[in-house]
Write a protein that holds these residues in place. Structure first.
Motif, short mmCIF file in Angstrom:
data_model
loop_
_atom_site.label_atom_id
_atom_site.label_comp_id
_atom_site.label_asym_id
_atom_site.label_seq_id
_atom_site.Cartn_x
_atom_site.Cartn_y
_atom_site.Cartn_z
N THR A 153 103.47 -14.67 23.46
CA THR A 153 104.06 -14.74 24.79
C THR A 153 103.92 -13.42 25.53
O THR A 153 103.75 -13.40 26.75
N ILE A 202 104.57 -14.29 29.52
CA ILE A 202 105.59 -15.30 29.80
C ILE A 202 106.80 -15.08 28.89
O ILE A 202 106.71 -14.34 27.90
N LYS A 251 96.70 -20.71 29.41
CA LYS A 251 97.00 -19.29 29.33
C LYS A 251 97.62 -18.94 27.98
O LYS A 251 97.30 -17.92 27.37
N LEU A 297 99.05 -22.99 32.74
CA LEU A 297 99.93 -22.18 31.88
C LEU A 297 99.68 -22.48 30.41
O LEU A 297 99.68 -21.58 29.57
N THR A 326 109.57 -20.22 27.65
CA THR A 326 108.51 -20.99 28.30
C THR A 326 107.55 -21.56 27.27
O THR A 326 107.00 -22.66 27.45
#
Length: 214
Positions: A55, A60, A32, A29, A64
């Motif tokens: 984001t 996401i 990412k 993540l 996050t």
């Protein structure tokens, strides 16, 4: 618990497996988010690379984002070295198996421009970082230059390069890196006909390297 019991009881390994999976997912993540940031900065620049845009590109929630980076600047401070590591890995793969410094240099030179063709936003991430993310810019240049100097040093030790040594190698590394930047501006970014560096430019560059390092 004995080793025999552990071997026959798969639940004894579950906590470690869960931690490994959790760590792998967290790393995935984080990467990412960094990939999304590179895409957004490459398209809009650092100034307009908002957390919302990043984001959204990463797919996401904004909340996050803060699990991985405390601020937008904290992300920017590691973005260029992260993307730069990808460049180095790409070049390293392309030069693998080369038998001489000149072969390494030509393969690496071509690989640099190939990387830019598939990662067109990299140049903007790099160029704007000097002002928007100086910590990242300094780290990236240090990594790139050290990598180049090590390659040159091996060629000095093998006898391929005889006229340069010591502190001169760092100067050479900057000369070669600067050539890449300006040739990109003139013959790739500034070209209306092609996004591929012409072969004759590669040959001209290698002629200079070959004759200059005699």
């Amino acid at each position: 618990m004995s080793s025999d019991t552990a071997a026959t009881n798969p639940t004894s390994l579950a906590p470690k497996a869960r931690r490994t999976t959790r760590e792998a997912r967290a790393e995935e993540l984080r990467n990412k988010i960094l990939a999304a940031a590179a895409q957004v900065v490459g398209q809009h620049g650092y100034a307009d690379a908002s957390i919302g845009r990043i984001t959204e590109a990463a797919g996401i929630a904004q909340g996050t984002f803060y699990l991985y980076f405390e601020s937008r600047q904290a992300l920017f401070d590691v973005l260029l070295p992260h993307v730069g590591a990808g460049l180095l890995a790409y070049v390293r793969k392309k030069v693998h198996g080369a038998h001489s410094f000149l072969e390494v240099e030509e393969r690496g030179f071509r690989a640099f421009f190939e990387f830019l063709r598939t990662n067109p936003g990299f140049v903007r991430v790099l160029n704007e970082a000097e002002v928007a993310a100086p910590v990242a810019h300094a780290a990236h240049m240090k990594l790139l230059t050290e990598h180049y100097v090590q390659s040159l040093q091996r060629s000095v030790e093998s006898g391929e390069i005889r006229e340069f040594e010591g502190k001169e190698l760092e100067a050479l590394a900057y000369v070669f890196q600067s050539a890449r930047s300006y040739l990109y501006l003139r013959y790739v970014k500034g070209s209306e006909k092609t996004k591929k560096l012409p072969d004759w430019v590669v040959e001209t560059y290698m002629k200079l390297v070959r004759n200059g390092l005699k």
